[in-house]
Design a protein around this motif. Structure first.
Motif, short mmCIF file in Angstrom:
data_model
loop_
_atom_site.label_atom_id
_atom_site.label_comp_id
_atom_site.label_asym_id
_atom_site.label_seq_id
_atom_site.Cartn_x
_atom_site.Cartn_y
_atom_site.Cartn_z
N GLY A 8 -83.53 88.54 61.01
CA GLY A 8 -83.46 87.80 62.20
C GLY A 8 -82.50 86.72 62.21
O GLY A 8 -82.79 85.41 62.30
N GLY A 10 -80.88 84.96 64.20
CA GLY A 10 -80.63 84.34 65.59
C GLY A 10 -80.02 82.65 65.20
O GLY A 10 -79.51 82.77 64.13
N ARG A 14 -78.96 81.90 61.53
CA ARG A 14 -77.80 81.79 61.25
C ARG A 14 -77.56 80.53 60.36
O ARG A 14 -77.02 80.11 59.37
CB ARG A 14 -76.97 81.87 62.40
CG ARG A 14 -76.42 83.07 62.59
CD ARG A 14 -75.55 83.17 64.18
NE ARG A 14 -75.36 84.75 64.51
CZ ARG A 14 -74.17 85.04 65.16
NH1 ARG A 14 -73.33 84.23 65.40
NH2 ARG A 14 -74.01 86.39 65.45
N SER A 33 -80.43 92.45 61.46
CA SER A 33 -80.38 92.03 62.88
C SER A 33 -80.75 93.47 63.69
O SER A 33 -80.68 94.55 62.77
CB SER A 33 -79.21 91.44 63.28
OG SER A 33 -79.38 91.25 64.78
N ARG A 34 -81.00 93.36 64.85
CA ARG A 34 -81.09 94.65 65.53
C ARG A 34 -80.04 95.35 65.53
O ARG A 34 -80.05 96.81 65.59
CB ARG A 34 -81.80 94.30 66.67
CG ARG A 34 -83.18 93.65 66.96
CD ARG A 34 -83.46 93.24 68.32
NE ARG A 34 -84.98 92.66 68.54
CZ ARG A 34 -85.46 92.12 69.49
NH1 ARG A 34 -84.73 92.41 70.67
NH2 ARG A 34 -86.56 91.64 69.27
N SER A 38 -74.41 92.52 65.78
CA SER A 38 -74.85 91.11 65.30
C SER A 38 -75.11 90.59 63.90
O SER A 38 -74.92 89.66 63.64
CB SER A 38 -76.24 91.16 66.19
OG SER A 38 -76.95 90.07 65.82
N ALA A 39 -75.67 91.73 63.14
CA ALA A 39 -75.74 91.61 61.77
C ALA A 39 -74.29 91.17 61.16
O ALA A 39 -74.24 90.04 60.30
CB ALA A 39 -76.06 93.11 61.07
N SER A 42 -73.22 87.56 62.08
CA SER A 42 -74.13 86.73 61.66
C SER A 42 -73.80 86.42 60.14
O SER A 42 -73.63 85.48 59.71
CB SER A 42 -75.37 87.15 61.60
OG SER A 42 -76.00 87.21 62.97
#
Length: 275
Positions: A8, A10, A14, A33-34, A38-39, A42
């Motif tokens: 996660g 976020g 991060r 991440s989802r 995003s992964a 991040s």
């Protein structure tokens, strides 16, 4: 150096991940991440960690950090257990302010040491958080070995750690919501009222900013009873009622919010008068 997998990434994940990496507290192994986008972003922000999108892709680690929304913690715990990723004597912690470490109990049964760590600050801008994290208060509770390891780790990135009572975390977090999240709501409502009074939004912000900033400064410099000013402090309850009636014609929710503050503010005024 202990390894850390982040579930996660976020704003909290991060920020903490980058601090742990920069100050060589943990070696970041995975950033989950989802979405892959995003992964990847991040991982790039943190400067380390393999971007992944599912629990089964996570690398083994000495420490797992769950920086997911409160309602997702239980699901991620179940998945970690399902894929047998938690080994004996590893540490698993979450960053929720409202849930205790007991939600991680199924992983304790797998041999893990569990805890929760809640940094008491706003994470609206991760880059800013990284630059001025030093001195941030962090509430912690959980298993003794996990507390020892995490207290040292958070201390290494500049945190000031204090122990929480797990049975009162909801109340503790509600206090943080009042001190942070609902302040944002109040400022937003104040600006809406300025605009409804015929001012433009830029002027509304320029009026609210010094008023709010100086009031907060006074609250912590003088105490809340001494910091209170305004119609209730003066006993001008006719003004209070007229304002409430006027706000009803604008927006019932705003009027009800205004009304809900009257008895609590009156109690502060009474304390002030008794001093």
């Amino acid at each position: 150096m202990r390894t850390l997998s982040i579930i996660g990434p976020g704003r909290v994940g991060r920020s903490l991940g980058k601090l742990f990496h920069q100050l060589e507290v943990f070696q970041i192994t995975s950033v989950m991440s989802r979405s892959l986008e995003s992964a990847v972003s991040s991982s790039a922000f943190i400067g380390a960690g393999e971007p992944v999108i599912s629990i089964e892709q996570l690398s083994a680690a000495d420490v797992f950090m769950l920086a997911v929304p409160d309602d997702e913690i239980e699901h991620q715990v179940s998945r970690l257990r399902q894929y047998a990723l938690v080994e004996t004597d590893c540490i698993v912690f979450h960053c929720s302010g409202s849930k205790s470490s007991s939600i991680l109990a199924p992983l304790r049964e797998c041999g893990a040491h569990v805890a929760s760590v809640h940094p008491v600050r706003s994470f609206a801008d991760p880059a800013l958080v990284v630059s001025d994290f030093h001195g941030t208060m962090c509430g912690i509770e959980g298993d003794q070995l996990a507390l020892q390891t995490l207290s040292a780790a958070f201390g290494a990135i500049g945190a000031r750690v204090f122990e929480l009572s797990p049975e009162h975390k909801l109340r503790y977090h509600a206090a943080s919501v009042f001190a942070s999240n609902y302040l944002v709501t109040l400022i937003d409502v104040a600006q809406q009222c300025y605009v409804a009074a015929g001012l433009d939004l830029d002027l509304a912000a320029r009026l609210a900013q010094p008023l709010a900033s100086k009031t907060l400064e006074n609250c912590f410099r003088l105490g809340t009873t001494a910091a209170l000013t305004g119609p209730i402090k003066r006993g001008d309850f006719e003004t209070v009622q007229r304002q409430e009636n006027d706000l009803l014609s604008l927006d019932r929710s705003i009027a009800e919010l205004y009304k809900s503050f009257v008895p609590l503010t009156t109690e502060i005024a009474k304390r002030s008068g008794a001093e």
